[in-house]
Design an enzyme around this catalytic site. Structure first.
Site, PDB file in Angstrom:
ATOM      1  N   CYS A   1      57.784  38.410  11.802  1.00 29.33           N
ATOM      2  CA  CYS A   1      58.071  38.979  10.475  1.00 29.33           C
ATOM      3  C   CYS A   1      57.122  38.422   9.424  1.00 29.33           C
ATOM      4  CB  CYS A   1      59.522  38.679  10.101  1.00 29.33           C
ATOM      5  SG  CYS A   1      59.933  36.932  10.186  1.00 29.33           S
TER       6      CYS A   1
ATOM      7  N   LYS B   1      75.325  39.836  18.559  1.00 31.31           N
ATOM      8  CA  LYS B   1      74.817  41.078  19.181  1.00 31.31           C
ATOM      9  C   LYS B   1      73.304  40.926  19.281  1.00 31.31           C
ATOM     10  CE  LYS B   1      73.086  44.769  18.976  1.00 31.31           C
ATOM     11  NZ  LYS B   1      71.902  45.120  19.796  1.00 31.31           N
ATOM     12  N   PRO B   2      72.813  40.562  20.489  1.00 30.95           N
ATOM     13  CA  PRO B   2      71.362  40.415  20.631  1.00 30.95           C
ATOM     14  C   PRO B   2      70.678  41.778  20.756  1.00 30.95           C
ATOM     15  CG  PRO B   2      72.450  39.973  22.732  1.00 30.95           C
ATOM     16  CD  PRO B   2      73.545  40.314  21.751  1.00 30.95           C
TER      17      PRO B   2
ATOM     18  N   GLU C   1      54.778  47.710   7.949  1.00 30.41           N
ATOM     19  CA  GLU C   1      54.746  46.629   8.927  1.00 30.41           C
ATOM     20  C   GLU C   1      54.330  47.186  10.291  1.00 30.41           C
ATOM     21  OE1 GLU C   1      58.561  44.992  10.017  1.00 30.41           O
ATOM     22  OE2 GLU C   1      57.732  42.974   9.968  1.00 30.41           O
TER      23      GLU C   1
ATOM     24  N   ILE D   1      63.213  44.382  31.484  1.00 27.00           N
ATOM     25  CA  ILE D   1      61.927  44.538  32.169  1.00 27.00           C
ATOM     26  C   ILE D   1      60.940  43.493  31.659  1.00 27.00           C
ATOM     27  CG2 ILE D   1      59.961  46.150  32.431  1.00 27.00           C
ATOM     28  CD1 ILE D   1      62.506  47.025  33.899  1.00 27.00           C
TER      29      ILE D   1
ATOM     30  N   GLY E   1      64.804  44.962  11.208  1.00 24.43           N
ATOM     31  CA  GLY E   1      63.989  45.832  10.372  1.00 24.43           C
ATOM     32  C   GLY E   1      64.687  46.208   9.070  1.00 24.43           C
ATOM     33  N   THR E   2      63.881  46.587   8.087  1.00 24.91           N
ATOM     34  CA  THR E   2      64.422  46.885   6.755  1.00 24.91           C
ATOM     35  C   THR E   2      65.307  48.128   6.773  1.00 24.91           C
ATOM     36  OG1 THR E   2      62.575  45.779   5.707  1.00 24.91           O
ATOM     37  CG2 THR E   2      63.747  47.379   4.360  1.00 24.91           C
TER      38      THR E   2
ATOM     39  N   TRP F   1      64.476  41.109  18.650  1.00 22.54           N
ATOM     40  CA  TRP F   1      63.971  40.679  19.952  1.00 22.54           C
ATOM     41  C   TRP F   1      62.836  39.667  19.851  1.00 22.54           C
ATOM     42  CZ3 TRP F   1      59.060  42.140  19.235  1.00 22.54           C
ATOM     43  CH2 TRP F   1      58.800  43.322  18.529  1.00 22.54           C
TER      44      TRP F   1
ATOM     45  N   GLU G   1      67.614  39.208   6.855  1.00 20.75           N
ATOM     46  CA  GLU G   1      66.238  38.691   7.049  1.00 20.75           C
ATOM     47  C   GLU G   1      65.441  39.852   7.610  1.00 20.75           C
ATOM     48  OE1 GLU G   1      65.219  35.716   6.260  1.00 20.75           O
ATOM     49  OE2 GLU G   1      67.099  34.666   5.937  1.00 20.75           O
TER      50      GLU G   1
HETATM   51  P1  NAP Z   1      65.869  46.442  14.445  1.00 25.13           P
HETATM   52  O1  NAP Z   1      65.530  47.689  15.173  1.00 25.13           O
HETATM   53  O2  NAP Z   1      66.300  46.558  13.027  1.00 25.13           O
HETATM   54  O3  NAP Z   1      67.005  45.735  15.330  1.00 25.13           O
HETATM   55  C1  NAP Z   1      67.524  44.473  14.999  1.00 25.13           C
HETATM   56  C2  NAP Z   1      68.910  44.341  15.592  1.00 25.13           C
HETATM   57  O4  NAP Z   1      69.775  45.297  14.948  1.00 25.13           O
HETATM   58  C3  NAP Z   1      68.969  44.662  17.088  1.00 25.13           C
HETATM   59  O5  NAP Z   1      69.916  43.826  17.704  1.00 25.13           O
HETATM   60  C4  NAP Z   1      69.413  46.116  17.074  1.00 25.13           C
HETATM   61  O6  NAP Z   1      70.021  46.507  18.282  1.00 25.13           O
HETATM   62  C5  NAP Z   1      70.420  46.092  15.929  1.00 25.13           C
HETATM   63  N1  NAP Z   1      70.707  47.414  15.355  1.00 25.13           N
HETATM   64  C6  NAP Z   1      69.965  48.537  15.413  1.00 25.13           C
HETATM   65  N2  NAP Z   1      70.582  49.554  14.759  1.00 25.13           N
HETATM   66  C7  NAP Z   1      71.748  49.047  14.276  1.00 25.13           C
HETATM   67  C8  NAP Z   1      72.825  49.587  13.521  1.00 25.13           C
HETATM   68  N3  NAP Z   1      72.831  50.871  13.114  1.00 25.13           N
HETATM   69  N4  NAP Z   1      73.853  48.798  13.192  1.00 25.13           N
HETATM   70  C9  NAP Z   1      73.867  47.504  13.564  1.00 25.13           C
HETATM   71  N5  NAP Z   1      72.884  46.919  14.313  1.00 25.13           N
HETATM   72  C10 NAP Z   1      71.833  47.690  14.651  1.00 25.13           C
HETATM   73  O7  NAP Z   1      64.672  45.421  14.473  1.00 25.13           O
HETATM   74  P2  NAP Z   1      63.806  44.972  15.728  1.00 25.13           P
HETATM   75  O8  NAP Z   1      62.841  46.061  16.034  1.00 25.13           O
HETATM   76  O9  NAP Z   1      64.701  44.467  16.809  1.00 25.13           O
HETATM   77  O10 NAP Z   1      63.062  43.694  15.133  1.00 25.13           O
HETATM   78  C11 NAP Z   1      61.873  43.767  14.436  1.00 25.13           C
HETATM   79  C12 NAP Z   1      62.127  43.637  12.951  1.00 25.13           C
HETATM   80  O11 NAP Z   1      62.784  42.409  12.666  1.00 25.13           O
HETATM   81  C13 NAP Z   1      60.815  43.580  12.175  1.00 25.13           C
HETATM   82  O12 NAP Z   1      60.909  44.410  11.042  1.00 25.13           O
HETATM   83  C14 NAP Z   1      60.725  42.125  11.760  1.00 25.13           C
HETATM   84  O13 NAP Z   1      59.961  41.912  10.604  1.00 25.13           O
HETATM   85  C15 NAP Z   1      62.154  41.781  11.563  1.00 25.13           C
HETATM   86  N6  NAP Z   1      62.348  40.318  11.601  1.00 25.13           N
HETATM   87  C16 NAP Z   1      62.616  39.656  10.443  1.00 25.13           C
HETATM   88  C17 NAP Z   1      62.753  38.261  10.439  1.00 25.13           C
HETATM   89  C18 NAP Z   1      63.033  37.501   9.182  1.00 25.13           C
HETATM   90  O14 NAP Z   1      63.446  36.340   9.289  1.00 25.13           O
HETATM   91  N7  NAP Z   1      62.815  38.052   8.006  1.00 25.13           N
HETATM   92  C19 NAP Z   1      62.639  37.567  11.645  1.00 25.13           C
HETATM   93  C20 NAP Z   1      62.374  38.275  12.803  1.00 25.13           C
HETATM   94  C21 NAP Z   1      62.229  39.659  12.770  1.00 25.13           C
HETATM   95  P3  NAP Z   1      69.166  47.250  19.429  1.00 25.13           P
HETATM   96  O15 NAP Z   1      68.157  46.300  19.909  1.00 25.13           O
HETATM   97  O16 NAP Z   1      70.172  47.550  20.435  1.00 25.13           O
HETATM   98  O17 NAP Z   1      68.558  48.461  18.771  1.00 25.13           O
END
Ligand code: NAP
Length: 493
Positions: A289, A180-181, A389, A30, A234-235, A156, A255
């Site tokens: 991040c 896996k995006p 965060e 979307i 995410g952490t 994302w 990361e």
């Molecule tokens: P997220 O919820 O942790 O998701 C990141 C990726 O992991 C997505 O592809 C997600 O898939 C997948 N995922 C979720 N649960 C999983 C599991 N149990 N096993 C394996 N993979 C799994 O994070 P987000 O909300 O997409 O991104 C935001 C976070 O990324 C923020 O905390 C940001 O600070 C961090 N970030 C860090 C950096 C860095 O370089 N340090 C850069 C960019 C972003 P789905 O989308 O299908 O849930």
């Protein structure tokens, strides 16, 4: 030759270079600008994971890839970089629709991905192996070899750039990669896979499997033939992945999130500092991040600095990502915008004062996932809004008295990703830069990157580094070789 996006069928996922429907069905992407449909895209199923791993294993064992010399493999990577650059406008347009981001940013992300492939290719061509000082009658060497099939899991907020940061070094090392995006932004990754194969990547080496992280991501992490996970996100997710990796004794790079301090000294160039603080926290609509989300301004200039900062924040141009001059585009998704709004509401209920923003905009912005630049005052460093965060355009104002007070407050947080320092005093900048617990410190600048400078976090912000000369080796096993040269028998047995 560029490919028109209208030719791309996003309902097809990529399993080792074969494009077809995923066994998990389809989902909708979307546009957060107005909630309209961008595309239906394919979702992988667990059998697609099995096929991608098997194809990856076979492709990396094939002499056509395994026996390529470094400079020959580098040539494939250069071609992928060129292919991405040739399609940068199409990638930017697609990503702006899928994420809402400004075209300026999405074009920069595409060019960053092209640059990553080129930097990694040139590093590959010039990587040394070590002939180590021998301590016996041997020639001793340390060499590097591919790990196997690598899973790259991305968030994302910067698709294509974060994809490239994992796929390029993993391929350079001789591995196969399964990407896996994130569920909210898979389109550009699927397009990227088509470009990589068009550039001559041998079949099997790259798969792109959209699908829920807790299903497809989890299956990849647990798969016995996946030998490394490179994760950005995410952490909480990162820790879960690390726990599974520990049970497999598998290397991971993580990361993760941040809550970065941005520090203003009384002697700073105030105009520069205001622009830098605004850019540091509000660019990408705060979905970064490294967002400098905790402002530490010296108490002697706090009133004047904050008042000017607020005026400038109010003047930031909110608008569609594809409109010229937009600085604050919509957020990635209505659900994420609502989460950010709820965090601000909770902070206000706990005593924070809103200096600007703080409300979901209406009128022309009512349909989209917009949230305005928001600055909060009367908070303390221990409040939830200063500890957790937000991942949105929200800045908390704090102040400091002396350097001890500053360092104690800035380091009093679970995260340790980045830090900004604004001062003309180069010795003070050095002192603070060395004492702050962060993976990256920017002095009189912010949010700048170079492929040659390693990036990563400390504390809850991550494990491992991306970029730099050792980028490729992070995707390799190190092997020692002792080559006996003695004329004397071992004389045992
Ligand atoms: P997220 O919820 O942790 O998701 C990141 C990726 O992991 C997505 O592809 C997600 O898939 C997948 N995922 C979720 N649960 C999983 C599991 N149990 N096993 C394996 N993979 C799994 O994070 P987000 O909300 O997409 O991104 C935001 C976070 O990324 C923020 O905390 C940001 O600070 C961090 N970030 C860090 C950096 C860095 O370089 N340090 C850069 C960019 C972003 P789905 O989308 O299908 O849930």
């Amino acid at each position: 030759m560029t490919q028109l996006l209208s030719d791309v069928d996003f309902s097809e996922i990529c399993v080792g270079g074969l494009f077809g429907p995923g066994s998990g069905g389809t989902a909708r992407s979307i546009d957060p600008t107005d909630g309209t449909l961008v595309a239906d895209y394919g979702i992988a199923g667990l059998d697609n994971v099995e096929d991608a791993v098997a194809m990856g294993q076979a492709a990396m064992a094939d002499p056509a890839w395994r026996n390529l010399k470094a400079h020959e493999r580098a040539r494939v990577l250069y071609r992928i970089g060129d292919m991405i650059e040739a399609h940068a406008d199409a990638i930017a347009a697609l990503q702006t629709r899928d994420t809402g981001k400004t075209l300026t940013e999405t074009r920069a992300l595409a060019m960053s991905a092209a640059g990553t492939f080129r930097y990694v290719a040139s590093t590959l061509e010039t990587l040394d192996e070590d002939l180590t000082p021998s301590r016996g009658p041997w020639v001793t060497m340390s060499v590097h070899e591919p790990l196997g099939v690598v899973a790259a899991i991305t968030p994302w907020n910067s698709p294509i750039a974060s994809d490239a940061q994992k796929v390029a070094p993993a391929l350079a090392a001789g591995n196969a990669v399964i990407l896996k995006p994130a569920e909210w932004t898979p389109l550009v990754s699927l397009f990227f896979a088509r470009l990589a194969y068009r550039a001559g990547l041998p079949k099997g080496l790259l798969s792109v499997l959209p699908g829920p992280g807790r299903v497809i991501g989890d299956a990849l992490v647990r798969h016995p033939l996946v030998k490394k996970v490179s994760f950005t996100g995410g952490t909480v997710t990162g820790v879960r992945i690390a726990e599974i990796a520990a049970s497999k004794l598998m290397p991971v790079s993580l990361e993760l999130g941040g809550k970065s301090p941005t520090i203003v000294f009384p002697d700073a160039d105030i105009e520069e500092a205001i622009a830098g603080v605004l850019y540091g926290v509000f660019s990408s609509t705060g979905q970064s991040c490294i967002a400098g989300s905790r402002l530490f301004v010296h108490e002697s200039i706090r009133e004047e600095f904050v008042s000017r900062l607020v005026e400038r924040a109010k003047a930031l141009r909110m608008g569609r990502g594809d409109a010229p001059g937009t600085q604050m585009a919509p957020m990635i998704h209505h659900r994420h915008r609502d989460h950010v709004a709820a965090m601000v509401d909770a902070a206000v209920a706990a005593g924070a004062r809103v200096l600007c923003g703080g409300e979901v905009p209406q009128g022309e912005f009512a349909e989209g996932a917009w949230y305005p630049p928001t600055i909060l005052d009367t908070v303390t460093n221990t409040d939830t809004i200063c500890r957790e965060e937000v991942f949105g355009p929200v800045l908390a104002v704090l102040s400091w008295r002396d350097e001890e007070d500053l360092v104690a407050q800035a380091n009093d947080n679970e995260y340790g990703l980045a830090c900004g320092i604004w001062t003309r005093d180069y010795k003070a900048a050095w002192r603070i830069a060395r004492r702050i617990e962060a993976g990256t410190v920017w002095i009189n600048t912010y949010k700048q990157f170079s492929s040659s400078t390693p990036f990563g976090g400390v504390k809850d912000s991550g494990l491992g580094r991306e970029k730099g000369r050792h980028w490729i080796q992070a995707y390799m096993n190190q092997k020692a070789i002792y080559w006996g040269m003695s004329e004397e028998p071992i004389g045992w047995g």
